[in-house]
Write a protein that holds these residues in place. Structure first.
Motif, PDB file in Angstrom:
ATOM      1  N   VAL A   1       0.786  -1.240   0.048  1.00  0.00           N
ATOM      2  CA  VAL A   1      -0.022   0.042  -0.189  1.00  0.00           C
ATOM      3  C   VAL A   1       0.979   1.234   0.085  1.00  0.00           C
ATOM      4  N   ASP A   2       2.089   1.039  -0.391  1.00  0.00           N
ATOM      5  CA  ASP A   2       3.140   2.047  -0.524  1.00  0.00           C
ATOM      6  C   ASP A   2       2.940   2.912  -1.618  1.00  0.00           C
ATOM      7  N   ILE A   3       2.749   4.132  -1.811  1.00  0.00           N
ATOM      8  CA  ILE A   3       2.581   4.904  -3.208  1.00  0.00           C
ATOM      9  C   ILE A   3       3.937   4.876  -4.035  1.00  0.00           C
ATOM     10  N   ALA A   4       4.884   4.673  -3.247  1.00  0.00           N
ATOM     11  CA  ALA A   4       6.270   4.557  -3.833  1.00  0.00           C
ATOM     12  C   ALA A   4       6.425   3.413  -4.796  1.00  0.00           C
ATOM     13  N   ALA A   5       5.693   2.295  -4.475  1.00  0.00           N
ATOM     14  CA  ALA A   5       5.919   1.095  -5.432  1.00  0.00           C
ATOM     15  C   ALA A   5       4.905   1.262  -6.351  1.00  0.00           C
ATOM     16  N   SER A   6       4.216   2.212  -6.911  1.00  0.00           N
ATOM     17  CA  SER A   6       3.314   2.253  -7.867  1.00  0.00           C
ATOM     18  C   SER A   6       3.836   2.577  -9.022  1.00  0.00           C
ATOM     19  N   PRO A   7       3.866   1.699 -10.208  1.00  0.00           N
ATOM     20  CA  PRO A   7       4.596   2.149 -11.361  1.00  0.00           C
ATOM     21  C   PRO A   7       4.075   3.259 -12.072  1.00  0.00           C
ATOM     22  N   PHE A   8       2.969   3.720 -11.994  1.00  0.00           N
ATOM     23  CA  PHE A   8       2.457   5.154 -12.296  1.00  0.00           C
ATOM     24  C   PHE A   8       3.049   6.115 -11.792  1.00  0.00           C
ATOM     25  N   VAL A   9       3.447   6.141 -10.372  1.00  0.00           N
ATOM     26  CA  VAL A   9       4.280   7.153  -9.918  1.00  0.00           C
ATOM     27  C   VAL A   9       5.774   7.217 -10.232  1.00  0.00           C
ATOM     28  N   ILE A  10       6.062   5.982 -10.358  1.00  0.00           N
ATOM     29  CA  ILE A  10       7.613   5.599 -10.755  1.00  0.00           C
ATOM     30  C   ILE A  10       7.646   6.405 -12.234  1.00  0.00           C
ATOM     31  N   ALA A  11       6.992   6.072 -13.001  1.00  0.00           N
ATOM     32  CA  ALA A  11       7.140   6.423 -14.514  1.00  0.00           C
ATOM     33  C   ALA A  11       7.169   7.872 -14.585  1.00  0.00           C
ATOM     34  N   VAL A  12       6.327   8.592 -13.491  1.00  0.00           N
ATOM     35  CA  VAL A  12       6.299  10.072 -13.623  1.00  0.00           C
ATOM     36  C   VAL A  12       7.693  10.717 -12.938  1.00  0.00           C
ATOM     37  N   LYS A  13       8.230  10.142 -11.727  1.00  0.00           N
ATOM     38  CA  LYS A  13       9.289  10.509 -11.176  1.00  0.00           C
ATOM     39  C   LYS A  13      10.753  10.385 -12.234  1.00  0.00           C
TER      40      LYS A  13
END
Length: 579
Positions: A333-345
């Motif tokens: 449930v960690d947002i840091a593990a979301s590939p959607f967020v990783i792609a943006v970062k």
């Protein structure tokens, strides 16, 4: 209860849904505002339900669920948005990261595509059943009527328990998501706020749930469409950092990871990501005209599978490599593990990670809201069938299964474990109770459809009297049953022998497979206790719970609608087929 040869008791007991009317008539409209509010918690008017002392337990259950005093307040726009975005949550936004790391982008697409096809067939079957029988409890009730009361008991409690556990899990997920911005505030404070918010929404009844889900789903849909557009820009080299990517990550590090076993592990994540899609069927009992509203909502599932899952995950697989270190070692449930967020970062875009975090927070609260709704309606239907304590079937004058909502709220207080250092251990085992719940639910829906069609054939009933027919038909339901069995087998293998483990892991197995023995124990227990029998095709009740009881008029109306559609051009006919 044989509809072709009804007894006197049967004819007296069977009441069409139309006779119940829109059961809001029991609502008090006089007196002060406080008095009306207080009176709204009084029992709903049940005078329309006949005396059925001489009927069997199965006949009583059919009549009770067919005449549930739930309000029929959900509109077409509510159902469509629930169907399109209702189950978009942490499974898609965060769980897809674990799936990508375990299987690679090709496994991610293959698994989600096959799960999506199976689910499309399943929801079509559910649509056919719920349009004909818009009864409370939907699939748990169908299992009782079309398979065996013992299986209805097992599947009903399996589904109710799933949402009981999901509610506190999602509250904890929401508190962890919000800590992305501020970690100084105690998690218990956030879960208290979220718990109160969701409970208040559900105390507004089905209107509250419908309006909240409409807004939540609309935000999620817009976010996913926005990400797809952004992902294409990133892939083509239009981001501040990184150049043209194209299909590079499909070659290096590769399209697959961990081979066939990696693919099998993604099936489980895919099934979890689609959990909640079946809620559109559960809501059928709370619509004024399911024959008009349900088919349109059911058909939206195709677009959700295609656009929001397959297209978005195809984009994710193109712009995030499966060996990206940010995908590993993070909480589920960690947002840091979301590939959607990783792609943006990785693309160097500064503001969007916070926006995506807000979307994930809304998605988590949406699933929590659906959990209270799904649990309370399922528990109420179980009680009406005699599968749960009688007081849980209480429905007030506003159509709220108030004790079901209270039960969900009480179990939801487990969310305060978020303040404990044993949080992860406790919730790992709570999640184990529901890990396979959806697989059993979907397989049972398909099997109910197969049995229903077989009974129609045996009893000499025509398929022309079906107001809505599953587009993939019986073939789709057989595929659904077989595929769900294969997913159970894949989960058994990957649970007993996890990826990267040198030998069998008992703890991992039970955390992945605990739901299966619970379902089987419930089934065997009720089977022995009540000495139930499998429902024969000849005796299967094909009428109780229908809102349209005039077959000839219904067949004529359906034929007229089909003729009108056929008279239109190709584009209109195509639109009506899919929408």
């Amino acid at each position: 209860m044989n509809p072709n040869n009804p007894s006197k008791e049967d004819s007296n007991a069977k009441v069409s849904y139309e006779s119940a009317g829109n059961l809001e008539a029991g609502t008090v409209t006089e007196g002060s505002r406080f008095q009306r509010f207080k009176d709204s918690f009084k029992p709903a008017d049940l005078s329309h339900i006949p005396n059925y002392e001489n009927l069997t337990d199965l006949e009583k259950a059919a009549i009770a669920t067919a005449n549930s005093p739930l309000q029929r307040s959900l509109k077409t726009r509510h159902l469509k948005m629930i169907a399109i975005g209702g189950s978009i949550g942490t499974g898609l936004f965060i769980g897809s990261g674990k799936a990508l790391a375990n299987g690679g982008p090709a496994s991610l697409l293959i698994a989600f595509f096959l799960i999506g096809v199976m689910l499309y067939c399943t929801i079509q079957a559910l649509g056919e059943l719920t349009v004909r029988f818009p009864v409370s409890g939907a699939f748990s009730t169908f299992c009782t009527r079309f398979i065996d009361p013992a299986w209805g008991f097992a599947i009903g409690w399996n589904y109710g328990l799933q949402w009981l556990i999901v509610f506190p899990l999602e509250l904890v997920a929401a508190s962890m998501t919000i800590q992305y911005w501020n970690k100084d505030i105690n998690a218990a404070a956030w879960v208290a706020i979220f718990w109160a918010t969701i409970m208040v929404i559900n105390l507004f009844g089905v209107k509250g749930y419908g309006e909240a889900e409409f807004i939540f789903s609309l935000i999620k849909v817009v976010a996913v469409i926005g990400f797809i557009i952004l992902g294409i820009v990133i892939n083509c080299g239009g981001a501040p950092q990184g150049g043209y990517i194209g299909g590079t990550y499909w070659h290096t590090p590769g399209a697959f990871n961990h081979g066939f076993k990696g693919l099998c592990s993604v099936f489980v994540t895919g099934a979890f990501s689609f959990t909640g899609t079946e809620l559109v069927g559960l809501a059928a009992a709370e619509t004024s005209n399911p024959r008009k509203t349900m088919p349109a909502a059911i058909k939206q599932v195709f677009w959700r599978i295609t656009l929001f899952y397959l297209v978005s995950l195809a984009i994710v697989g193109l712009i995030v490599p499966y060996n990206d270190p940010q995908l590993f070692g993070a909480s589920s449930v960690d947002i840091a593990a979301s590939p959607f967020v990783i792609a943006v970062k990785n693309a160097g875009i500064k503001v969007l990670p916070s926006i995506m975090n807000a979307v994930v927070l809304i998605a988590v609260l949406s699933v929590g809201n659906s959990a209270v709704y799904g649990c309370s309606r399922t528990i109420s239907a179980l009680s009406a069938q005699g599968h749960a304590p009688k007081f849980l079937s209480y429905i007030d004058r506003q159509g709220r299964p108030i004790f079901g909502i209270m039960l969900s709220g009480l179990v939801g207080l487990l969310c305060f474990v978020a303040a404990s250092d044993k949080e992860s251990e406790v919730f790992a085992w709570l999640l184990a109770l529901t890990g396979l719940s959806s697989i059993f639910t979907w397989g049972s829906i398909c099997f109910c459809h197969i049995r229903f069609r077989a009974a129609m054939k045996v009893q000499g009933r025509s398929e022309n009297e079906l107001a809505f027919k599953s587009q993939p038909g019986l073939f789709g339901s057989y595929f659904g049953v077989i595929f769900n069995i294969l997913v159970l087998a894949a989960q058994f293998w990957t649970g007993l022998f996890p990826l990267g483990a040198p030998k069998a892991d008992v703890t991992s197995f039970f955390q992945a497979y605990l739901a299966a023995p619970i379902v089987l124990v419930c089934f065997v227990f009720y089977k022995i206790w009540k000495k139930t029998k499998f429902i024969s095709l000849e005796d299967m009740d094909l009428d109780t719970g229908r809102r349209e009881v005039d077959n000839e008029a219904l067949v004529a109306e359906i034929a007229e609608e089909k003729a009108y559609i056929q008279s239109k051009n190709f584009f209109y006919r195509t639109y009506r087929f899919w929408c």
